[in-house]
Design an enzyme around this catalytic site. Structure first.
Site, PDB file in Angstrom:
ATOM      1  N   SER A 184       0.682  -0.997   0.109  1.00  0.00           N
ATOM      2  CA  SER A 184       0.432   0.185  -0.144  1.00  0.00           C
ATOM      3  C   SER A 184       1.179   1.256  -0.235  1.00  0.00           C
ATOM      4  CB  SER A 184      -0.977  -0.482   1.267  1.00  0.00           C
ATOM      5  OG  SER A 184      -2.378   0.958   1.278  1.00  0.00           O
ATOM      6  N   ASP A 230      -6.139  -3.609  -2.102  1.00  0.00           N
ATOM      7  CA  ASP A 230      -4.454  -3.177  -1.566  1.00  0.00           C
ATOM      8  C   ASP A 230      -3.633  -4.632  -0.484  1.00  0.00           C
ATOM      9  OD1 ASP A 230      -3.010  -2.494   1.566  1.00  0.00           O
ATOM     10  OD2 ASP A 230      -4.026  -0.461   0.919  1.00  0.00           O
TER      11      ASP A 230
END
Length: 332
Positions: free
Chosen positions: A38, A152
């Site tokens: 991320s 993510d």
């Protein structure tokens, strides 16, 4: 020393990674491999490509208004934000960098939502890999790459250590920017009664969630989405969907249940952010325990909201001070 570096997920708190990398370099250490999830993938990818300084200069000059201008609302899409404006600017900074051509070996971690598998990007365009890794569910739309629906990487590996195994390094350092701070303590289950207590539960709630709920930045974005939907005829006439609306909940008996009224300022994004944080923190602890680093640096989760991207300077400084304390303690 030669350092293998793992950079964790955590939204805007990931700006702390920049300060940590700066401090490592200031002490004469060399980062020889990076794995990131991320925001850790974004910062780590820029560092691996030698472009982190330019990125830091850009983000530290942004106000909250500048951040909001970068957020492109997504309509009738599986996410609030498309993220195209942000990734376009990052791609400009990267100037077409490819992962396998970077001076530092790099891995970006994403999640394949359909197969529930962890995906490692170690080849190909850096910007594309970063975009896949930063697709926070419900916030940024997922992406399709080679037939995979990707989101993510924090869903499966919040602080990626495994890509660094076997790296010829003197030391492995992991950075968890979603660590427990004032809310820390035992992980043992809490015994609670379903009887209503004669206590000020609102004060307990405020104390437990201080610094954790979404910032004004995301509320402004939701208001922007509401205005656009209203203009396009998708929203209800005369009401902006992103504006604060009283919570429709009862504090009295519902059949045989006695439930307290929900906080009036609690939003869907708050619940999603807190829920994601719970699972990421728990999963991160297990993943780190399975492959512990030599040094673990932690930034408390209440240091900033996931969407506080206008606080770059403050969070970079926090990362630097965190590194100073941890590296001093480790004799590095």
């Amino acid at each position: 020393m030669r350092i293998a570096l793992s950079l964790g997920s955590g939204g805007a708190r990931g700006y702390a990674h920049i300060g940590i990398i700066d401090e490592l370099k200031a002490r004469g250490h060399t980062v020889v491999a990076i794995a990131g999830t991320s925001m850790g993938a974004l910062v780590g990818g820029l560092a691996a490509a030698g472009r982190l300084e330019e990125y830091a200069e850009w983000v530290t000059g942004m106000s909250q208004r500048d951040v909001l201008r970068l957020l492109d609302p997504a309509f009738n899409a599986p996410g609030i934000i498309r993220g195209q404006r942000v990734i376009d600017r990052v791609a400009d900074i990267l100037e077409g960098a490819r992962i396998e051509q970077c001076r530092v070996p790099f891995t970006a971690v994403a999640t394949d939502l359909t197969t529930q598998r962890e995906v490692w990007f170690q080849h190909g365009p850096m910007a594309t890999a970063i975009r896949a890794s930063i697709a926070i569910p419900s916030a940024f739309t997922p992406v399709m790459i080679n037939g995979r629906l990707l989101a993510d990487g924090g869903l499966v590996n919040p602080v990626p250590m495994e890509p660094l195994l076997g790296t010829p390094a003197d030391l492995t350092i992991a950075v968890d920017v979603s660590a427990r701070g004032r809310h820390g303590g035992t992980h043992q289950p809490v015994s609670e009664s379903s009887d209503e207590e004669d206590t000020d539960w609102r004060e307990r709630f405020r104390r437990n969630t201080a610094g954790l709920l979404d910032s004004e930045a995301v509320r402004s974005l939701l208001a922007l989405v509401g205005r656009h939907r209203g203009a396009d005829g998708d929203g209800e006439s005369g009401r902006e969907e992103g504006e604060a609306q009283p919570a429709q909940a009862s504090g009295g008996p519902v059949d045989d249940l006695t439930l307290q009224e929900l906080p009036r300022d609690l939003r869907l994004t708050d619940v999603l952010s807190l829920s994601y944080g719970v699972s990421a923190a728990m999963l991160g602890r297990f993943r780190i325990a399975a492959n512990p680093p030599d040094v673990l640096l932690t930034v408390p989760i209440e240091a900033a909201g996931v969407f506080d991207f206008h606080r770059a300077t403050e969070l970079i400084d926090l990362g630097r001070s965190t590194a100073v304390d941890a590296l001093d303690a480790a004799g590095l």
